[in-house]
Design a protein around this motif. Structure first.
Motif, PDB file in Angstrom:
ATOM      1  N   ARG A  56       0.875  -1.176   0.000  1.00  0.00           N
ATOM      2  CA  ARG A  56       0.000   0.000   0.000  1.00  0.00           C
ATOM      3  C   ARG A  56       0.907   1.219   0.000  1.00  0.00           C
ATOM      4  N   VAL A  57       0.605   2.183  -0.856  1.00  0.00           N
ATOM      5  CA  VAL A  57       1.360   3.426  -0.912  1.00  0.00           C
ATOM      6  C   VAL A  57       0.382   4.592  -0.918  1.00  0.00           C
ATOM      7  N   VAL A  58       0.660   5.570  -0.074  1.00  0.00           N
ATOM      8  CA  VAL A  58      -0.124   6.806  -0.044  1.00  0.00           C
ATOM      9  C   VAL A  58       0.766   7.908  -0.598  1.00  0.00           C
ATOM     10  N   LEU A  59       0.288   8.556  -1.646  1.00  0.00           N
ATOM     11  CA  LEU A  59       1.009   9.667  -2.274  1.00  0.00           C
ATOM     12  C   LEU A  59       0.329  10.978  -1.937  1.00  0.00           C
ATOM     13  N   ARG A  60       1.134  12.019  -1.744  1.00  0.00           N
ATOM     14  CA  ARG A  60       0.611  13.364  -1.510  1.00  0.00           C
ATOM     15  C   ARG A  60       1.180  14.261  -2.599  1.00  0.00           C
ATOM     16  N   GLU A  61       0.297  14.924  -3.331  1.00  0.00           N
ATOM     17  CA  GLU A  61       0.731  15.876  -4.351  1.00  0.00           C
ATOM     18  C   GLU A  61       1.162  17.176  -3.686  1.00  0.00           C
ATOM     19  N   ASP A  62       1.960  17.959  -4.398  1.00  0.00           N
ATOM     20  CA  ASP A  62       2.386  19.255  -3.871  1.00  0.00           C
ATOM     21  C   ASP A  62       1.179  20.140  -3.535  1.00  0.00           C
ATOM     22  N   GLY A  64      -1.528  19.139  -2.208  1.00  0.00           N
ATOM     23  CA  GLY A  64      -2.235  18.577  -1.071  1.00  0.00           C
ATOM     24  C   GLY A  64      -3.121  17.385  -1.379  1.00  0.00           C
ATOM     25  N   ALA A  65      -3.409  17.138  -2.654  1.00  0.00           N
ATOM     26  CA  ALA A  65      -4.262  15.995  -3.005  1.00  0.00           C
ATOM     27  C   ALA A  65      -3.596  14.693  -2.559  1.00  0.00           C
ATOM     28  N   ARG A  66      -4.418  13.760  -2.080  1.00  0.00           N
ATOM     29  CA  ARG A  66      -3.921  12.486  -1.542  1.00  0.00           C
ATOM     30  C   ARG A  66      -4.440  11.352  -2.408  1.00  0.00           C
ATOM     31  N   HIS A  67      -3.556  10.395  -2.721  1.00  0.00           N
ATOM     32  CA  HIS A  67      -3.929   9.238  -3.533  1.00  0.00           C
ATOM     33  C   HIS A  67      -3.365   7.991  -2.867  1.00  0.00           C
ATOM     34  N   GLU A  68      -4.152   6.920  -2.864  1.00  0.00           N
ATOM     35  CA  GLU A  68      -3.703   5.669  -2.256  1.00  0.00           C
ATOM     36  C   GLU A  68      -3.864   4.537  -3.261  1.00  0.00           C
ATOM     37  N   VAL A  69      -2.805   3.741  -3.414  1.00  0.00           N
ATOM     38  CA  VAL A  69      -2.826   2.597  -4.317  1.00  0.00           C
ATOM     39  C   VAL A  69      -2.319   1.376  -3.557  1.00  0.00           C
ATOM     40  N   GLY A  70      -2.795   0.223  -3.945  1.00  0.00           N
ATOM     41  CA  GLY A  70      -2.324  -0.990  -3.281  1.00  0.00           C
ATOM     42  C   GLY A  70      -2.606  -2.205  -4.132  1.00  0.00           C
ATOM     43  N   GLY A  71      -2.130  -3.337  -3.623  1.00  0.00           N
ATOM     44  CA  GLY A  71      -2.362  -4.577  -4.336  1.00  0.00           C
ATOM     45  C   GLY A  71      -1.710  -5.738  -3.624  1.00  0.00           C
ATOM     46  N   ARG A  72      -1.672  -6.859  -4.326  1.00  0.00           N
ATOM     47  CA  ARG A  72      -1.153  -8.108  -3.785  1.00  0.00           C
ATOM     48  C   ARG A  72      -0.062  -8.620  -4.719  1.00  0.00           C
ATOM     49  N   LEU A  82       9.205  -8.801 -10.087  1.00  0.00           N
ATOM     50  CA  LEU A  82       8.002  -8.955  -9.276  1.00  0.00           C
ATOM     51  C   LEU A  82       6.790  -8.779 -10.175  1.00  0.00           C
ATOM     52  N   ALA A  83       5.668  -9.251  -9.673  1.00  0.00           N
ATOM     53  CA  ALA A  83       4.385  -8.993 -10.324  1.00  0.00           C
ATOM     54  C   ALA A  83       3.379  -8.755  -9.205  1.00  0.00           C
ATOM     55  N   PHE A  84       2.465  -7.828  -9.451  1.00  0.00           N
ATOM     56  CA  PHE A  84       1.477  -7.509  -8.421  1.00  0.00           C
ATOM     57  C   PHE A  84       0.225  -6.926  -9.036  1.00  0.00           C
ATOM     58  N   THR A  85      -0.878  -7.090  -8.303  1.00  0.00           N
ATOM     59  CA  THR A  85      -2.118  -6.445  -8.712  1.00  0.00           C
ATOM     60  C   THR A  85      -2.013  -4.971  -8.327  1.00  0.00           C
ATOM     61  N   TRP A  86      -2.841  -4.141  -8.930  1.00  0.00           N
ATOM     62  CA  TRP A  86      -2.766  -2.696  -8.758  1.00  0.00           C
ATOM     63  C   TRP A  86      -4.179  -2.130  -8.765  1.00  0.00           C
ATOM     64  N   ALA A  87      -4.557  -1.439  -7.701  1.00  0.00           N
ATOM     65  CA  ALA A  87      -5.872  -0.797  -7.673  1.00  0.00           C
ATOM     66  C   ALA A  87      -5.798   0.456  -6.815  1.00  0.00           C
ATOM     67  N   TRP A  88      -6.329   1.546  -7.338  1.00  0.00           N
ATOM     68  CA  TRP A  88      -6.419   2.785  -6.573  1.00  0.00           C
ATOM     69  C   TRP A  88      -7.518   2.619  -5.536  1.00  0.00           C
ATOM     70  N   HIS A  89      -7.308   3.166  -4.353  1.00  0.00           N
ATOM     71  CA  HIS A  89      -8.286   3.083  -3.264  1.00  0.00           C
ATOM     72  C   HIS A  89      -9.630   3.665  -3.701  1.00  0.00           C
ATOM     73  N   SER A  90      -9.590   4.677  -4.560  1.00  0.00           N
ATOM     74  CA  SER A  90     -10.813   5.344  -5.015  1.00  0.00           C
ATOM     75  C   SER A  90     -11.598   4.518  -6.036  1.00  0.00           C
ATOM     76  N   ALA A  91     -10.977   3.462  -6.600  1.00  0.00           N
ATOM     77  CA  ALA A  91     -11.660   2.624  -7.597  1.00  0.00           C
ATOM     78  C   ALA A  91     -11.184   1.175  -7.484  1.00  0.00           C
ATOM     79  N   PRO A  92     -11.464   0.524  -6.342  1.00  0.00           N
ATOM     80  CA  PRO A  92     -10.925  -0.825  -6.111  1.00  0.00           C
ATOM     81  C   PRO A  92     -11.396  -1.871  -7.115  1.00  0.00           C
TER      82      PRO A  92
END
Length: 147
Positions: A56-62, A64-72, A82-92
């Motif tokens: 899981r990674v939480v990004l902050r734009e300059d 102030g906008a916040r974005h979270e992405v994660g996967g397995r 490596l290989a992993f799934t990818w989904a933004w928290h806002s659109a799982p």
């Protein structure tokens, strides 16, 4: 509607050994040093780099906008990729897949990033820009030029 599912592939040559590049991808500390497009910073990173583990990674734009992405993680091969799934928290529900391949070459490492299973071409285009900028930051980190 086209039967083709949008994807992107980026290949970069990095002046660093595969083990160093792999470490930058497979640890929270590594990701925090480079992950995300320009004008963002990693606010939080959690990494369990093993098959079945999650990230899981939480990004902050300059601005102030916040974005979270994660996967397995579906594949973790130290020094090779490596290989992993990818989904933004806002659109799982819009899960895609990222595959990283590392190959030793004379000058360091050839990295091939493939991101596929996008919902549409616009999403693939936005991710191409984000990955291109992220890989520029990765190169600066692993090659010792700062992030």
């Amino acid at each position: 509607m086209s039967a083709t599912v949008p994807s992107l592939t980026l290949v970069r040559r990095l002046r660093a050994p595969p083990a160093r590049v792999f470490e930058a991808w497979s640890s929270a500390e590594g990701l925090a040093g480079w992950f995300g497009p320009h004008h963002t910073r990693v606010e939080a990173a959690e990494v369990d780099a093993r098959a079945g583990g999650r990230f899981r990674v939480v990004l902050r734009e300059d601005n102030g906008a916040r974005h979270e992405v994660g996967g397995r993680y579906t594949e973790v091969t130290p020094g090779e990729g490596l290989a992993f799934t990818w989904a933004w928290h806002s659109a799982p529900e819009r899960e895609s897949r990222v595959t990283i391949r590392l190959r030793a070459v004379a000058e360091g490492t050839e990295l091939t990033l493939t991101h596929d299973r996008f919902a549409d071409a616009d999403t693939a285009g936005r991710h191409r820009r984000g990955w291109t900028e992220s890989l520029e930051r990765l190169a600066a980190l692993v090659e010792g030029h700062g992030a």
